[in-house]
Design an enzyme around this catalytic site. Structure first.
Site, mmCIF file in Angstrom:
data_model
loop_
_atom_site.group_PDB
_atom_site.id
_atom_site.type_symbol
_atom_site.label_atom_id
_atom_site.label_comp_id
_atom_site.label_asym_id
_atom_site.label_seq_id
_atom_site.Cartn_x
_atom_site.Cartn_y
_atom_site.Cartn_z
ATOM 1 N N GLY A 37 0.831 -1.210 0.000
ATOM 2 C CA GLY A 37 0.000 0.000 0.000
ATOM 3 C C GLY A 37 0.862 1.254 0.000
ATOM 4 O O GLY A 37 0.671 2.172 -0.812
ATOM 5 N N HIS A 38 1.856 1.292 0.886
ATOM 6 C CA HIS A 38 2.779 2.426 0.900
ATOM 7 C C HIS A 38 3.515 2.530 -0.432
ATOM 8 O O HIS A 38 3.729 3.621 -0.957
ATOM 9 C CB HIS A 38 3.836 2.246 1.995
ATOM 10 C CG HIS A 38 3.315 2.192 3.388
ATOM 11 N ND1 HIS A 38 3.332 1.045 4.137
ATOM 12 C CD2 HIS A 38 2.762 3.142 4.181
ATOM 13 C CE1 HIS A 38 2.830 1.303 5.346
ATOM 14 N NE2 HIS A 38 2.470 2.571 5.391
HETATM 15 P P1 AMP Z 1 0.732 4.676 7.770
HETATM 16 O O1 AMP Z 1 2.156 4.252 7.677
HETATM 17 O O2 AMP Z 1 -0.196 3.609 8.222
HETATM 18 O O3 AMP Z 1 0.582 5.968 8.529
HETATM 19 O O4 AMP Z 1 0.267 5.000 6.285
HETATM 20 C C1 AMP Z 1 0.973 5.918 5.499
HETATM 21 C C2 AMP Z 1 0.191 6.212 4.273
HETATM 22 O O5 AMP Z 1 -0.016 5.005 3.530
HETATM 23 C C3 AMP Z 1 -1.198 6.792 4.581
HETATM 24 O O6 AMP Z 1 -1.495 7.814 3.642
HETATM 25 C C4 AMP Z 1 -2.081 5.594 4.393
HETATM 26 O O7 AMP Z 1 -3.410 5.935 4.049
HETATM 27 C C5 AMP Z 1 -1.391 4.876 3.254
HETATM 28 N N1 AMP Z 1 -1.788 3.481 3.228
HETATM 29 C C6 AMP Z 1 -1.759 2.599 4.262
HETATM 30 N N2 AMP Z 1 -2.251 1.410 3.887
HETATM 31 C C7 AMP Z 1 -2.634 1.538 2.584
HETATM 32 C C8 AMP Z 1 -3.217 0.660 1.632
HETATM 33 N N3 AMP Z 1 -3.541 -0.595 1.936
HETATM 34 N N4 AMP Z 1 -3.465 1.136 0.385
HETATM 35 C C9 AMP Z 1 -3.146 2.417 0.070
HETATM 36 N N5 AMP Z 1 -2.580 3.290 0.917
HETATM 37 C C10 AMP Z 1 -2.323 2.867 2.166
#
Ligand code: AMP
Length: 282
Positions: A37-38
């Site tokens: 996702g990231h």
């Molecule tokens: P985090 O590390 O959880 O704070 O996420 C960092 C970024 O990655 C944020 O903008 C999240 O929305 C995005 N993100 C996390 N998981 C996903 C995913 N499965 N698909 C797309 N973007 C994601």
């Protein structure tokens, strides 16, 4: 080679030449423990921008007491290899002391009413912490564009409002949710699920899909929400926090004839809390 910026001084040295030539810098804020996702955000930023910074900061101010700040997965070496492979230019890994000269910070960003509902009501102070750290990252990098996942839909909506209401000169780009083949949205927290919980976790996407199917047959908002709650209720390991159908922009309540809805879910498996969401049309 990826440049690791581990202090504000290093960031200034690296970014100053880019600022003076007004080249397009992209920013991808993360908390690390990176997954596909990231990666999708980083790849989008690399395609759009001349240089891309990925920040890795497990921001203490967005975690409440008793949440998983200490247990949040940290994998810096693996993360750096992924970021480099994806073609980013810099990885910013600040210390909490440098990010917050006083702890807690005295001046913070109020995320407004959108910060109080759903995730904001389950996690008091969470979106104030998010809005504050994102505003700081925007100030530090002055990016032309910043990339956020729809996975954290309420967060994306708040960041859009933050940029609009504080006239921050940044384009906020929302990117689609990346899922595993069984529908489970990629999340750093998935690593904390037991094998049995991991097998049960696709129930979130099943509930959202059932909700979207109900919306397509013009069911009322209450019926759509009941369908989602029923699917979650059928999974013994899952504990429902909320299952709602809301206005896609304000996340407020919607009339029964609203053509577009955002379905949002929060579900716990033991002490691992997962969120997911899906667009639905009637
Ligand atoms: P985090 O590390 O959880 O704070 O996420 C960092 C970024 O990655 C944020 O903008 C999240 O929305 C995005 N993100 C996390 N998981 C996903 C995913 N499965 N698909 C797309 N973007 C994601």
């Amino acid at each position: 080679m990826i440049q690791v910026l581990d202090s504000l001084a290093r960031l200034e040295d690296e970014l100053a030449p880019w600022r003076s030539t007004a080249r397009r810098v992209g920013l991808v804020p993360t908390m690390g423990a990176l997954h596909s996702g990231h990666l999708s955000l980083i790849e989008r930023a690399v395609a759009d921008c001349e240089a891309v910074a990925v920040s890795i900061f497990v921001n203490p101010t967005q975690f409440g007491p008793g949440e998983d700040f200490e247990r949040y997965p940290r994998h810096l070496e693996l993360d750096l290899a992924m970021i480099e492979k994806a073609g980013a230019t810099w990885c910013f890994v600040p210390s909490a002391e440098e990010m917050y000269p006083t702890s807690p910070p005295e001046v913070t960003v109020d995320p407004g009413a959108l910060g109080e509902i759903l995730e904001g009501s389950a996690r008091p102070g969470h979106f104030r912490g998010v809005a504050t750290v994102v505003a700081k990252l925007f100030a530090l990098f002055a990016p032309a564009a910043a990339y956020f996942g729809e996975k954290d839909y309420q967060q994306l909506a708040i960041v859009r409002r933050l940029a609009r209401d504080l006239s921050l000169r940044v384009e906020v780009v929302g990117c689609p949710t990346v899922r595993q083949p069984d529908g489970l949205a990629e999340s750093s927290r998935n690593r904390r699920l037991s094998p049995a919980e991991r097998r049960a976790a696709p129930v979130l996407y099943e509930a959202l899909s059932a909700g979207a199917a109900a919306a397509a047959t013009k069911k009322s908002t209450a019926e759509i929400e009941a369908v989602m709650a029923g699917v979650i209720g059928g999974e013994p390991l899952a504990q429902l926090d909320y299952a709602v159908a809301r206005d896609p922009a304000s996340l407020g309540l919607v009339a029964d004839d609203a053509p577009e809805l955002r379905l949002l879910l929060a579900v716990s498996f033991g002490d691992v809390r997962l969120i997911d969401n899906l667009l639905a049309s009637r």
